[in-house]
Design an enzyme around this catalytic site. Structure first.
Site, PDB file in Angstrom:
ATOM      1  N   HIS A   1      -4.977  -5.152 -14.595  1.00  0.00           N
ATOM      2  CA  HIS A   1      -4.839  -4.104 -15.609  1.00  0.00           C
ATOM      3  C   HIS A   1      -3.441  -4.047 -16.199  1.00  0.00           C
ATOM      4  CE1 HIS A   1      -8.774  -2.873 -14.167  1.00  0.00           C
ATOM      5  NE2 HIS A   1      -8.926  -2.543 -15.428  1.00  0.00           N
TER       6      HIS A   1
ATOM      7  N   GLU B   1     -21.160  -4.907 -15.975  1.00  0.00           N
ATOM      8  CA  GLU B   1     -20.006  -5.565 -15.344  1.00  0.00           C
ATOM      9  C   GLU B   1     -20.274  -5.911 -13.888  1.00  0.00           C
ATOM     10  OE1 GLU B   1     -16.456  -3.210 -15.632  1.00  0.00           O
ATOM     11  OE2 GLU B   1     -17.459  -1.367 -15.055  1.00  0.00           O
TER      12      GLU B   1
ATOM     13  N   ASP C   1     -14.778  -7.719 -14.834  1.00  0.00           N
ATOM     14  CA  ASP C   1     -15.418  -7.483 -13.544  1.00  0.00           C
ATOM     15  C   ASP C   1     -16.649  -8.354 -13.371  1.00  0.00           C
ATOM     16  OD1 ASP C   1     -13.856  -5.653 -12.048  1.00  0.00           O
ATOM     17  OD2 ASP C   1     -14.314  -4.135 -13.542  1.00  0.00           O
TER      18      ASP C   1
ATOM     19  N   CYS D   1     -16.639  -5.828 -24.121  1.00  0.00           N
ATOM     20  CA  CYS D   1     -15.313  -5.193 -24.175  1.00  0.00           C
ATOM     21  C   CYS D   1     -14.339  -5.789 -23.171  1.00  0.00           C
ATOM     22  CB  CYS D   1     -15.428  -3.686 -23.993  1.00  0.00           C
ATOM     23  SG  CYS D   1     -16.088  -3.241 -22.394  1.00  0.00           S
TER      24      CYS D   1
HETATM   25  C1  PEP Z   1     -14.174  -5.246 -17.572  1.00  0.00           C
HETATM   26  O1  PEP Z   1     -14.356  -5.210 -16.347  1.00  0.00           O
HETATM   27  O2  PEP Z   1     -14.345  -6.267 -18.259  1.00  0.00           O
HETATM   28  C2  PEP Z   1     -13.717  -4.043 -18.290  1.00  0.00           C
HETATM   29  C3  PEP Z   1     -13.679  -3.996 -19.601  1.00  0.00           C
HETATM   30  O3  PEP Z   1     -13.248  -3.008 -17.539  1.00  0.00           O
HETATM   31  P1  PEP Z   1     -11.826  -3.038 -16.788  1.00  0.00           P
HETATM   32  O4  PEP Z   1     -11.097  -4.272 -17.228  1.00  0.00           O
HETATM   33  O5  PEP Z   1     -11.104  -1.798 -17.138  1.00  0.00           O
HETATM   34  O6  PEP Z   1     -12.239  -3.092 -15.352  1.00  0.00           O
HETATM   35 MG    MG Z   2     -14.358  -3.286 -15.365  1.00  0.00          MG
END
Ligand code: PEP
Ligand code: MG
Length: 544
Positions: free
Chosen positions: A188, A431, A455, A502
């Site tokens: 992140h 995910e 994920d 996303c």
């Molecule tokens: C993902 O897992 O691709 C997602 C968009 O959520 P995050 O990256 O915040 O876990």
């Molecule tokens: Mg995620």
């Protein structure tokens, strides 16, 4: 000049001075003292100093972020004066003839333990506050205190690694680039750097951290993953030229603003942007995104010292919706847990946090947290075009439970006379492999899917997204991932739902055509990638 190489997580050239990010870790030793009176005086002095600091922070916060947000510092001042807390410190010093530091640290541990084991979420959150005030006192006792980043100029932040909770607290106005010794591309912190449009390199190694100094002149080449310390004139000239050419390219992309996301054969797609805070909206508008496809609402929790209240959340969601002026805004309910840890949640340490107590699992077992967020979201829905999506879904039973809670929240708000939109779309994130595999069952229950490839990749390929050593095994283009996405798209459309992506893969332009051929309806990417993806879409011919 010295050069170090890591892996690029966001392109761009940054030229400036280094600031080494220091965690203020405090090691406390237990020592015997003869003069306990002196230790009691030291505690008193540290406490007075802490009260003065907190008063100043409270006033600053009051001016800058309002009374509700400033309140936490008032609570800290009250806790510092708490009789039980002070008595415990005094008792330990007098009964054990030990140093002030040890007495404070031991009291902090005991009180933290006590608060964490309480049932009530509010009381659990106080554990982090006791820790906070105790650390403040310890820092005041510590001779090297005050080693904080206080720069007027923008700097290149270098760290061994950065947790999301540390990254969000940095003053973004003052960060030119991030360079970390460790870290992985899908963490992140890397995502934050992309969202913030800041050149970033990870994995430069431990030697780098040992050899650099605060104030060193440096150039970060976010394209190649290189960082040059005390660069020579030739390197400086070359990279200045590269910086100019990058800016030129960005300017050219700006010409695509206002143009449609349409392929040569006329297929349209939505290109939205991912954000982590209200501060990113400027970049969303600047890059002409058609909406927000993922607002990672957990950053609101990461930026707070306590559970954000319904009013605080409502104000943020309303602002995002109003700023987007009727364009779609998809807010994901909080995804706390795994690498996004917040002290006041009082979460236990887990062996495998990514596969543990996170996201919707917290929401469904601590419904008061979930309900507060949903109430804020539905109240804000009156101010724009809201979609709500739920992370980490693995079953229809979870989704059923969520939909029922949403129903209750809506009726409750209507009963209170609150104005809420009747057209809020609900969606789930795909995910987990489970969600993709049962996407035929999930699709009839929702309006949309949004594929979280970060994920989905880690769970499908059994590759911890936090572990850089595993990256070579983590093939984001793996056939298994592509099949799961394609299958979810087919199932979504069969049941009248739409589907977006996303995760970070949405910005991988080598896959844009593949996604379009699967029938993906929306791609949501970091704001600065919107125009690049638009350019790619406009060059694709699906009739070929
Ligand atoms: C993902 O897992 O691709 C997602 C968009 O959520 P995050 O990256 O915040 O876990
Ligand atoms: Mg995620």
């Amino acid at each position: 000049m010295k050069k170090y190489t890591g892996r690029s997580v966001y392109g761009g050239i940054a030229i400036g001075r280094i600031t080494v990010f220091k965690r203020q870790e405090i090691f406390v030793k237990r020592t015997h003292v003869a003069d306990t009176e002196h230790e009691l005086q030291r505690v008193e002095a540290a406490k007075e100093q802490a009260l003065g600091q907190l008063r100043a922070v409270y006033e600053k916060a009051l001016r800058e972020v309002g009374e509700t947000n400033a309140q936490i510092f008032e609570i800290h001042m009250m806790m510092l004066e708490d009789e039980d807390y002070n008595e415990s410190i005094r008792n330990i010093i007098e009964s054990q003839s030990v140093n002030a530091e040890y007495a404070i640290a031991a009291t902090s541990d005991n009180f933290t333990e006590m608060f964490s084991s309480m049932e009530d979420a509010y009381m659990q959150a106080r554990a982090a506050d006791v820790c906070d005030i105790s650390n403040r006192m310890l820092r005041n006792l510590h001779t090297d205190s005050g080693e904080q980043m206080m720069h007027d100029e923008k700097v290149i932040i270098c760290a061994d690694d950065l947790a999301p909770s540390e990254t969000v607290l940095l003053d973004k106005e003052k960060v030119l680039a991030f360079v970390t010794a460790h870290g992985s591309s899908n963490s992140h912190t890397a995502i934050l750097a992309r969202n913030m449009n800041i050149p970033a390199i990870i994995g430069v190694g431990d030697t780098f951290m040992k050899e650099i100094n605060n104030g060193d002149e440096a150039i970060v080449d976010g394209f190649t993953g290189e960082i040059f310390i005390n660069p020579d004139t030739e390197t400086l000239q070359q990279l200045l030229e590269k910086q100019r050419s990058d800016e030129k390219k960005k300017k050219l992309l700006q010409e695509l603003k206002g143009k449609e996301n349409v392929t040569l054969d006329g297929t349209q797609i939505n290109i939205y942007a991912n954000i982590g805070s209200v501060e990113n909206i400027g970049a969303v508008l600047l890059n002409d995104a058609g909406g927000i496809g993922l607002f990672r609402s957990e950053f609101l929790y990461l930026e707070s010292k306590d559970f954000p209240t319904e009013e605080q959340q409502f104000a943020v969601y309303k602002k995002v919706l109003e700023s987007m002026a009727g364009k779609k805004v998809i807010i994901r309910t909080m995804d706390i847990g795994a690498d996004k840890q917040v002290d006041y949640f009082g979460l236990k340490k887990e062996e495998n946090p990514a596969m543990g107590y996170r996201a919707i699992r917290i929401c469904l077992t601590r419904p008061e947290i979930f309900r507060t967020q949903l109430r804020a979201l539905y109240r804000a829905s009156a101010y724009g075009n809201l979609g709500i999506m739920f992370p980490m879904i693995t079953s229809t039973a979870e989704l059923q439970q969520i939909l029922e809670i949403c129903d209750t929240v809506r009726s409750e708000l209507r009963g209170e006379g609150a104005e809420i939109s009747e057209t809020v779309e609900l969606g789930v994130m795909i995910e987990t492999p489970a969600a993709a595999i049962i996407s035929d069952l999930l699709a009839p229950m929702v309006d949309f899917f949004s594929v979280g490839t970060n994920d989905l990749t880690q769970y499908t390929l059994a590759c911890d997204r936090q572990n850089p050593e595993i990256e070579p095994f983590c093939d984001t283009h793996h056939e298994a991932i592509l099949r799961l996405i394609s299958m979810s798209a087919e199932n979504a459309h069969k049941h009248g739902a739409w589907i977006g992506i996303c995760g970070e893969l949405a910005a991988d332009t080598s896959l844009t055509e593949t996604f379009l051929r699967m029938g993906i309806d929306e791609l949501s990417v970091s704001p600065s990638f919107v125009l690049k993806v638009r350019e790619t879409v406009r060059g694709i011919d699906l009739s070929e």
